[in-house]
Design an enzyme around this catalytic site. Sequence first.
Site, PDB file in Angstrom:
ATOM      1  CB  SER A 104      -1.123  -0.058   1.275  1.00  0.00           C
ATOM      2  OG  SER A 104      -1.894   0.840   1.144  1.00  0.00           O
ATOM      3  CG  ASP A 143       7.913   4.622 -11.616  1.00  0.00           C
ATOM      4  OD1 ASP A 143       8.586   3.557 -11.364  1.00  0.00           O
ATOM      5  OD2 ASP A 143       6.700   4.608 -11.639  1.00  0.00           O
ATOM      6  CE  LYS A 177      -4.757  -2.063   0.699  1.00  0.00           C
ATOM      7  NZ  LYS A 177      -5.118  -0.649   0.254  1.00  0.00           N
TER       8      LYS A 177
END
Length: 537
Positions: A302, A313, A327
């Site tokens: 999460s 990224d 999740k």
Amino acid sequence: MSSSTRRFFFSLILFFAVCALLGTLVQKRVGAQSTMDESQVRDSLRSFTSVYSLVEQNYADPLTGDKADHALYDGAIPGMLRVLDPHSNFYDPKAYARMREDQHGRYYGVGMLIQPQNSKIVVVTPFEGTPSYRAGIRPGDVIAAVDGKSTDNMTSEDVANVLKGPKGTHVQISIAREGAPKPLIFDLIRDEIPHNSVDLKYVIKPGVGYIRLTQFQETTEREIFDALDSLGDIKGLVLDLRGNPGGLLSQAVDICDRWLSKGQVIVSQHGRAFPDQIYRATRGNGGNTYPIVVLVNRSTASAAEIVSGALQDHDRALIVGETTFGKGLVQTLYNLSENTGLALTTYHYYTPSGRLIQRNYEGVSLYDYYYNHAGEKPADATNREVKLTDSGRTVYGGGGITPDEKIETPKTTRMQDTLLYHYSFFNFSRHYLASHTVTHDFKVDDAVLTQFKQMLGTDGVEYNPDEFTGVQDWIKMEIKAELFTSQFGQTEGMKIRTDADPEILKAITFLPKAEALEQNASKIAIQKAVASNTPQN
């Protein structure tokens, strides 16, 4: 039907009716076909309440009190939500209170972790700086009575509840301690007990900071950057997110904001009934960068995946460890009547490169989804969405965050499992400190190991000498960690284990690679900025 049940049903029906209406309006606005109109929703909810009413009136036994609550809270509502997804959840009054307590990161009580052991309620550890710690309560102490009432036949939850109470109130605890001829009486004054999300922070080696973050709650951003301030001028950081189940999205966003450049995307949310949202770094790191290694495992989920995905990224951190839980569903918490709450999935979240982190749960039982994740086969990269980081590195979506460098969790041996199962280190610490004290230069020598083996024999813990020798360094570390926890506090005990953790030691070796990644990302960012300002003919 009782008046409290009617009130609850009314609020629940109203909630779902509003959600359905809102969903219908949004669908019509974007030109999609509505699958269920308002009248269908009302008819379905009317059928639901009719069934419950018939059961309440005609069931063989009276459906009152706890039985009524269980039928509603543990049966009908959770069953309905489980059909939707694994993370939409209903909180009954007790669970709702605990959840809100966790989010706030504090409660009022005496500050100790307790557990049942051999039909007794035993103190695992008093939290540093709390009333129980200041009073001198130790790990291994047995709570015999609270306010004169025996703890016999009480669960650890029962005892924890009576220890909590309003700030400034008194509670008397009777303690049985090994080596003490009679019970020890402690009169404690309840206080605010912080439940920190950063439970360990220190300079693990010269110039390298280590921070372990256990969850995301209302205080997490402040805790993280207070921790960074306490580390001083570090040249690298290991951020440990292993076992972090997530928590508040806002805190994950705020943390990323401090490590990324101003304007960079942190995470985006896409749902059906609400507008899409894109979160960006609004303050940025101000050029203050250092290499970061983020350590993750299969239980990292999460909000912890949001942080891992955003830093990966943007090539801001090297992610090491195991592929994370996966999740990518965001729950909105709705307050219902009767002190209950509903966490309803309202969005999917995506990393800056556009990766959906949620793994597949269709056709998977709830048990397997949560507990058999470790046995799943790795997702086939050919069937997963492929994205690129800022510098062009390949990353995959649809199955958690895949680490840049794999570090497998070491498997325990039968000897290790046996000792942990019997609480052998915990019990030895209690026994040893009844007649000894330890100092910071304490070492587990042959004499201490001999006493440990003697205790194993007394406790009936069977072991193979060769197996014992095979993990003797680990045994020494665990003995020292438990003794330091009792003598100097929880933090010192955790440091002993962290200093010897093979995954952390391996993660530290990747800091040079994280530094090269950061430098390359900065170089590419400069090239892009220059290119964007170059006049075109």
